[in-house]
Design an enzyme around this catalytic site. Sequence first.
Site, PDB file in Angstrom:
ATOM      1  N   ALA A 255      -9.171  12.953 -14.905  1.00 43.33           N
ATOM      2  CA  ALA A 255      -8.955  13.235 -13.490  1.00 43.33           C
ATOM      3  C   ALA A 255      -8.023  12.192 -12.894  1.00 43.33           C
ATOM      4  O   ALA A 255      -7.722  11.182 -13.535  1.00 43.33           O
ATOM      5  CB  ALA A 255     -10.280  13.217 -12.732  1.00 43.33           C
ATOM      6  N   MET A 256      -7.596  12.452 -11.653  1.00 43.22           N
ATOM      7  CA  MET A 256      -6.612  11.575 -11.022  1.00 43.22           C
ATOM      8  C   MET A 256      -6.939  11.364  -9.552  1.00 43.22           C
ATOM      9  O   MET A 256      -7.239  12.310  -8.821  1.00 43.22           O
ATOM     10  CB  MET A 256      -5.217  12.216 -11.192  1.00 43.22           C
ATOM     11  CG  MET A 256      -4.100  11.416 -10.583  1.00 43.22           C
ATOM     12  SD  MET A 256      -3.946   9.782 -11.355  1.00 43.22           S
ATOM     13  CE  MET A 256      -3.340   8.840  -9.962  1.00 43.22           C
ATOM     14  N   ASN A 258      -5.377  10.730  -6.714  1.00 44.27           N
ATOM     15  CA  ASN A 258      -4.409  10.895  -5.631  1.00 44.27           C
ATOM     16  C   ASN A 258      -5.082  10.789  -4.260  1.00 44.27           C
ATOM     17  O   ASN A 258      -6.132  11.378  -4.037  1.00 44.27           O
ATOM     18  CB  ASN A 258      -3.749  12.271  -5.731  1.00 44.27           C
ATOM     19  CG  ASN A 258      -3.378  12.628  -7.147  1.00 44.27           C
ATOM     20  OD1 ASN A 258      -2.601  11.923  -7.769  1.00 44.27           O
ATOM     21  ND2 ASN A 258      -3.982  13.678  -7.673  1.00 44.27           N
ATOM     22  N   HIS A 290     -15.854   7.695 -10.249  1.00 40.97           N
ATOM     23  CA  HIS A 290     -14.705   6.870 -10.623  1.00 40.97           C
ATOM     24  C   HIS A 290     -13.500   7.178  -9.725  1.00 40.97           C
ATOM     25  O   HIS A 290     -12.913   6.270  -9.133  1.00 40.97           O
ATOM     26  CB  HIS A 290     -14.366   7.126 -12.100  1.00 40.97           C
ATOM     27  CG  HIS A 290     -13.197   6.361 -12.610  1.00 40.97           C
ATOM     28  ND1 HIS A 290     -13.328   5.180 -13.312  1.00 40.97           N
ATOM     29  CD2 HIS A 290     -11.865   6.584 -12.524  1.00 40.97           C
ATOM     30  CE1 HIS A 290     -12.134   4.727 -13.626  1.00 40.97           C
ATOM     31  NE2 HIS A 290     -11.218   5.569 -13.164  1.00 40.97           N
ATOM     32  N   GLU A 291     -13.150   8.441  -9.625  1.00 42.65           N
ATOM     33  CA  GLU A 291     -11.958   8.793  -8.836  1.00 42.65           C
ATOM     34  C   GLU A 291     -12.186   8.471  -7.359  1.00 42.65           C
ATOM     35  O   GLU A 291     -11.291   7.974  -6.684  1.00 42.65           O
ATOM     36  CB  GLU A 291     -11.589  10.263  -9.015  1.00 42.65           C
ATOM     37  CG  GLU A 291     -11.373  10.712 -10.462  1.00 42.65           C
ATOM     38  CD  GLU A 291     -10.478   9.818 -11.295  1.00 42.65           C
ATOM     39  OE1 GLU A 291      -9.591   9.150 -10.732  1.00 42.65           O
ATOM     40  OE2 GLU A 291     -10.676   9.762 -12.531  1.00 42.65           O
ATOM     41  N   GLU A 313      -8.180  -0.095 -13.009  1.00 34.92           N
ATOM     42  CA  GLU A 313      -8.999   0.701 -13.929  1.00 34.92           C
ATOM     43  C   GLU A 313     -10.235  -0.060 -14.418  1.00 34.92           C
ATOM     44  O   GLU A 313     -11.327   0.498 -14.443  1.00 34.92           O
ATOM     45  CB  GLU A 313      -8.164   1.210 -15.110  1.00 34.92           C
ATOM     46  CG  GLU A 313      -7.065   2.207 -14.703  1.00 34.92           C
ATOM     47  CD  GLU A 313      -7.584   3.431 -13.955  1.00 34.92           C
ATOM     48  OE1 GLU A 313      -8.804   3.669 -13.949  1.00 34.92           O
ATOM     49  OE2 GLU A 313      -6.756   4.151 -13.353  1.00 34.92           O
TER      50      GLU A 313
HETATM   51  N1  TRP Z   1      -5.792   7.078 -12.991  1.00 39.24           N
HETATM   52  C1  TRP Z   1      -6.535   8.063 -13.734  1.00 39.24           C
HETATM   53  C2  TRP Z   1      -7.942   7.527 -13.829  1.00 39.24           C
HETATM   54  O1  TRP Z   1      -8.714   7.669 -12.959  1.00 39.24           O
HETATM   55  C3  TRP Z   1      -5.994   8.265 -15.113  1.00 39.24           C
HETATM   56  C4  TRP Z   1      -5.007   9.355 -15.296  1.00 39.24           C
HETATM   57  C5  TRP Z   1      -5.160  10.635 -14.956  1.00 39.24           C
HETATM   58  C6  TRP Z   1      -3.754   9.276 -15.923  1.00 39.24           C
HETATM   59  N2  TRP Z   1      -4.053  11.342 -15.368  1.00 39.24           N
HETATM   60  C7  TRP Z   1      -3.204  10.531 -15.955  1.00 39.24           C
HETATM   61  C8  TRP Z   1      -3.039   8.255 -16.493  1.00 39.24           C
HETATM   62  C9  TRP Z   1      -1.974  10.804 -16.525  1.00 39.24           C
HETATM   63  C10 TRP Z   1      -1.809   8.506 -17.048  1.00 39.24           C
HETATM   64  C11 TRP Z   1      -1.270   9.764 -17.066  1.00 39.24           C
HETATM   65  O2  TRP Z   1      -8.334   6.842 -14.697  1.00 39.24           O
HETATM   66 ZN    ZN Z   2      -9.225   5.318 -13.135  1.00 38.80          ZN
END
Ligand code: TRP
Ligand code: ZN
Length: 850
Positions: A255-256, A258, A290-291, A313
Amino acid sequence: MSDAAPTTIYLKDYTPFGYLIDSVHLTFDLAAHATRVTSRIAFRPNPDARDRKFFLHGEQLRLIRAAIDGAEIAPEVTDEGLTANVPNAPFVWETEVEIDPGNNTALEGLYMSNGMYCTQCEAEGFRKITFYPDRPDVMSTFTVRINGDLPVLLSNGNPTASGQGWAEWTDPWPKPAYLFALVAGDLIAYPDQFTTKSDRGVELNLWVRPGDEGKCAFGMEALKKSMKWDEEVYGREYDLDVFNIVAVDDFNMGAMENKGLNIFNSSAVLASPETSTDANFERIEAIIAHEYFHNWTGNRITCRDWFQLCLKEGLTVFRDAQFTSDMRSAPVKRIHDAIDLRARQFPEDNGPLSHPVRPESFQEINNFYTSTVYEKGAEVIGMLKRLVGDEAYSKALNLYFDRHDGQACTIEDWLKVFEDTTGRDLTQFKRWYSQSGTPRISVSESWDSGTYTLTLSQETHPTPGQSEKLPQVIPVAFGLLGPNGDEVRGTQVLELTEATQSFQFTGLAAKPIPSILRDFSAPVILDHGHSNADRAFLLAHDTDPFNRWQAGRSLAEDNLFRMITQDSAPDGQFLDGLLAVLRDGDLDPAYRALMLQLPSQSELASTLYDSGHTPDPLAIWTAIETLKQATAQHVQDLLPRLHSESLVDAPYQPDAEQSGKRALGNAALALTTRLDSGTQAAAEYDRANNMTQQLASLACLLRAGKGETQLSSFYDQWQHDRLVLDKWFGLQISLTSPDATPAVALGLTQHPEFNWKNPNRFRALLGSLATNHAGFHHADGSGYQLLADWLIRLDPVNPQTTARMCTAFQTWKRYDDKRQALMRAQLTRISETPNLSRDTTEMVSRILDA
Ligand code: TRP
Ligand code: ZN
């Protein structure tokens, strides 16, 4: 495309960008193969920078127009970006570019997944959307207008205006480009709300594809729990009017984070009792947390450059682990984390890919989203907290948030808040960030009329690029037990700072038994020097739940080790100790289930290799099977009781209590299956009304070489559900006999549902092959060849996922000459593939250079 020699980027070369950005306006005119992106960016010279070169990153963009203060210009454009002459004063930069999200299979930048537009910009994906200084230390507010004929149009921040076919979003919090996100599609909201501690109302939405509405409730609850927890434990409040989460099927990672618009791999957020296991639920709760936690540790305070990745992280993993410990069982979480660290981080840290928690150079940053940066990075924070104490930790964190809110920071900034809070000199501690490799601790002890002396020595083996290692600061949580099992010294933290150091304990009535590295207080390899008698004693008496479990684990490991290297038989000491623990109805079922879990094949391979043996995958597999069979016989009489203790009569809940019971029941079922050749497992399969039970009973059957009818009815039942189908693919490969594994995997690659461009499906099949130790290391090399074939095929489509999966080969030097040669041949074949991506090139060459 990038045929040029790979460039290496160094931490020591950091310089700030020559310009600051006051605001960014983006307009997206969405079209599957010709999306227009118009940018209007207010730049001004950065007073703190010397270099005024104006270079904007940009890849795979078709430049249509560029202008400065309204006057068109013709910048110099390469594959990597553009250079322009700009005024030495504030100016407005405008470009219009065209991109092709419909053909973006790499899943970086703007791409399409099942007709839905979505983005992934971390680490360097924004440069595939428009020309921009795509580096985390350049921060700005963003206003985004989306024009598109789709019902749902989302971006970061708060919604500020909308109409038929368009929407505008404004994010008031300055952020780096990697936190940009846009989603557009035919999505359904699962709505809720949250009121923050200062009474701000936040609208929450989980956006999913039609049909997935029934899998949202758990994720939403996890989000609300996370928001509350961060307020209570870290004093951190949410800071926008809305918080959106979107589930996407095609995603490279979990997940990410944003800003205000988290994007999730659907496997990391969608859940229902019928389709998800207890383990899936726990993982989803942790990833949502986490996100969400990144909103402060990552977004409000971000990284100066990608070398500082562990700043966000490591800290955020540490925070989500604290959250899980609070929501569930702290000892069980700690044991899970130690198992995972040993399974993933230790092999990385002790092989060709070894790198510091804060790397000093890279070619492709995507290759550094590693277990070392994440999990060891979190362990380093846990050690720091243990060294300074809980109170100082929370003071330091408050100072960190006060001092650095809105900034792009470094590990130096992070450590400084601890130094300023505690007055402690962290110079030596900082080696945890710069020195790679896992420290190994050995122990010796002496006893002399009432005085017990414990001597600890530390050593770290050389790693690529680092031949000399210096002693690190290692907090060793420690206690002493008397011969009758009473604790004669409660837990205290010994600070090991030298290569060798002694600690004395006086006034003891009898020679004590030490309990060392309680709670797994440091990410190290500990050679206790314990006899099996000591281990059995600790398994019976240690008050520290982690070390009690560890004692059982060490007994099992020692037994397996001797079975493999000396042809020994399963021994009574381990089996009797285990039986006593299983009988103890006061012990948490989850904990007892963990006691029943033997070390993995690859963990044993590491242990064997470390002690100078060449691991034989088949011998390891056989020893584990033999010990499991012996366990089943030894605890046979207890199995019906374990089964009844595991029964849950309340409606299904994926909480710690119920999942613990099911874990114990299913561990017992696995043993029962070894004795009744699957009668009970088949009955459990028919009775199962949740995925945990269904999958566990099916796994028991497959492991026993049965379950063919169940496997096909499972397929018929779940073929419409992509996440369950991933399990169906994975299970067969994980559970066939090693001899058949590569052939079974090969057969499944021909299945019509093997949509290999979907990372989840690719990982379900080839990731399961790579983690089936004895199957992957099939002596004829067919496992290696199959994986390499598919990595070569995937690389031009999705370099990031390909590169990540090359890690399957990272331990190649441990094995016999024949297997080494077979693996080397496949690695060489990959490396010689024409136009191999930068990601995969870097990984394969690091692995081969070992
Ligand atoms: N920052 C994301 C996390 O919570 C990691 C992540 C999601 C990521 N998609 C990505 C890192 C694509 C590199 C490329 O850990
Ligand atoms: Zn992270």
